[in-house]
Design an enzyme around this catalytic site. Structure first.
Site, PDB file in Angstrom:
ATOM      1  N   LYS A 191      -2.312  -1.466  -3.693  1.00  0.00           N
ATOM      2  CA  LYS A 191      -3.167  -0.274  -3.619  1.00  0.00           C
ATOM      3  C   LYS A 191      -2.305   0.966  -3.742  1.00  0.00           C
ATOM      4  CE  LYS A 191      -6.450   2.070  -0.588  1.00  0.00           C
ATOM      5  NZ  LYS A 191      -7.004   2.204   0.727  1.00  0.00           N
TER       6      LYS A 191
ATOM      7  N   LYS B 130       0.852  -1.189   0.000  1.00  0.00           N
ATOM      8  CA  LYS B 130       0.000   0.000   0.000  1.00  0.00           C
ATOM      9  C   LYS B 130       0.886   1.237   0.000  1.00  0.00           C
ATOM     10  CE  LYS B 130      -3.596   2.357   2.632  1.00  0.00           C
ATOM     11  NZ  LYS B 130      -4.433   2.326   3.842  1.00  0.00           N
TER      12      LYS B 130
END
Ligand SMILES: [Zn+2]
Length: 338
Positions: free
Chosen positions: A262, A209
């Protein structure tokens, strides 16, 4: 044939062309026949923002078509999604009460816990994933406990995450999705879940992420902008790729069942690298900023929204994502069916 045509024909030798890739693009049926990748709606997860109260839908200005929903409205939304063919939702809780220690996150009767029980009562087969982080529950908006030096204290944060994960599991969450990026959180959580008999609970780790500006609209939706500093001491540097693979491998070692990349759109290469490096399902999160950009440009008539969305979604499949968390899931299924 006109004069120019004759001229070109005489000058350009085409007798050598044997390979003609256009043969496989000559009709819709042919293109369908040889298509390498397809969008898989069964792999969609629709994110939902849950707020306290009843009969409330609050539109989110920067995410047209997405509302913050009270618990009853969340259940109603889930019924509609299930009817359309959406098999999984990802819950984000946005509580009224926030404090330095994210107390409302591990309340057994908190937002996520209550909502999960109600969804499971209504739709036992719908998979309920719950984002597990503290930023929506802390008054300072950081993802964990802030230590004396102003940085998030990794190991103290793990205690809250584990405590919260257990309440989510007890409420019936199928997929626990930690998004905090603390070191060691997957191992700590898996051990605690197993020790309490929650072997069935799946962990989908936000493994790779990035510290991204693409989360902007989400922070409005979730009311989770940090009051000071930023998240760069725990979220990844957008310039790094090897580190993303390392994070995914570490989380799998610690017990993650699914790993996530992400955001999605600017990180297609990362999705591919992680896909090639691991033997677990790979998810990607088509985040709020990606949604907002498409919606804003479409509103102005600058792009064709439906075509852009289809192209993005097949792009994620081509990059190697098995699971796509996307605000477009409902729209896509409305247009194409399950
Ligand atoms: Zn967070």
């Amino acid at each position: 044939m006109n004069k120019i045509g004759e001229l070109i024909r005489r000058k350009v030798d085409t007798s050598w062309i044997v390979e003609r890739p256009r043969r496989l693009r000559q009709s819709a049926a042919m293109r369908d026949l040889v298509r390498e990748n397809r969008v898989n709606p069964e792999g969609f997860i629709q994110p939902l923002f849950v707020i306290p109260g009843t009969k409330t839908r609050q539109p989110i200005a920067s995410m047209p078509g997405i509302d913050r929903l009270s618990i009853d409205e969340t259940v109603r939304e889930c019924r509609e999604l299930w009817g359309l063919g959406v098999r999984a939702v990802l819950l984000f809780g946005i509580p009224d009460e926030k404090d330095a220690h994210a107390t409302s996150n591990y309340d057994p009767n908190g937002l996520i816990q209550t909502t999960t029980r109600e969804i499971k009562n209504a739709l036992p087969e719908l998979l309920v994933a719950a984002d597990l982080c503290n930023c929506e529950y802390t008054d300072h908006g950081h993802c964990g406990i802030v230590g004396e030096n102003g940085d998030v204290d990794n190991d103290r944060t793990l205690e809250i995450l584990v405590l919260t994960a257990l309440t989510y599991a007890k409420a019936g969450v199928d997929i626990i999705a930690p998004s905090d990026m603390m070191d060691g959180r997957i191992g700590a959580m898996r051990r605690a879940l197993d020790a309490d008999g929650y072997h069935r609970q799946t962990i989908m780790s936000y493994a790779s992420k990035y510290a991204s500006a693409f989360y902007g609209p989400f922070r409005e939706a979730a009311d989770s902008t940090p009051a000071f500093g930023d998240r760069r001491t725990y979220q990844m540097d957008p310039a790094n790729a090897r580190e993303a693979v390392r994070e995914a491998l570490l989380d799998i070692d610690e017990g993650a069942d699914i790993v996530m990349v992400k955001p999605a759109l600017a990180y297609m290469d990362i999705i591919r690298q992680v896909r090639d490096a691991v033997d677990r399902p790979v998810a990607t999160y088509n985040v709020s900023g990606e949604y907002a950009m498409v919606k804003a440009a479409a509103e102005r008539g600058w792009i064709d929204e439906a075509k852009i969305v289809d192209e993005m979604l097949v792009g994620f499949a081509r990059a190697g994502a098995d699971i796509v968390i996307t605000y477009f899931a409902k729209d896509y299924l409305r247009r194409h069916g399950a």
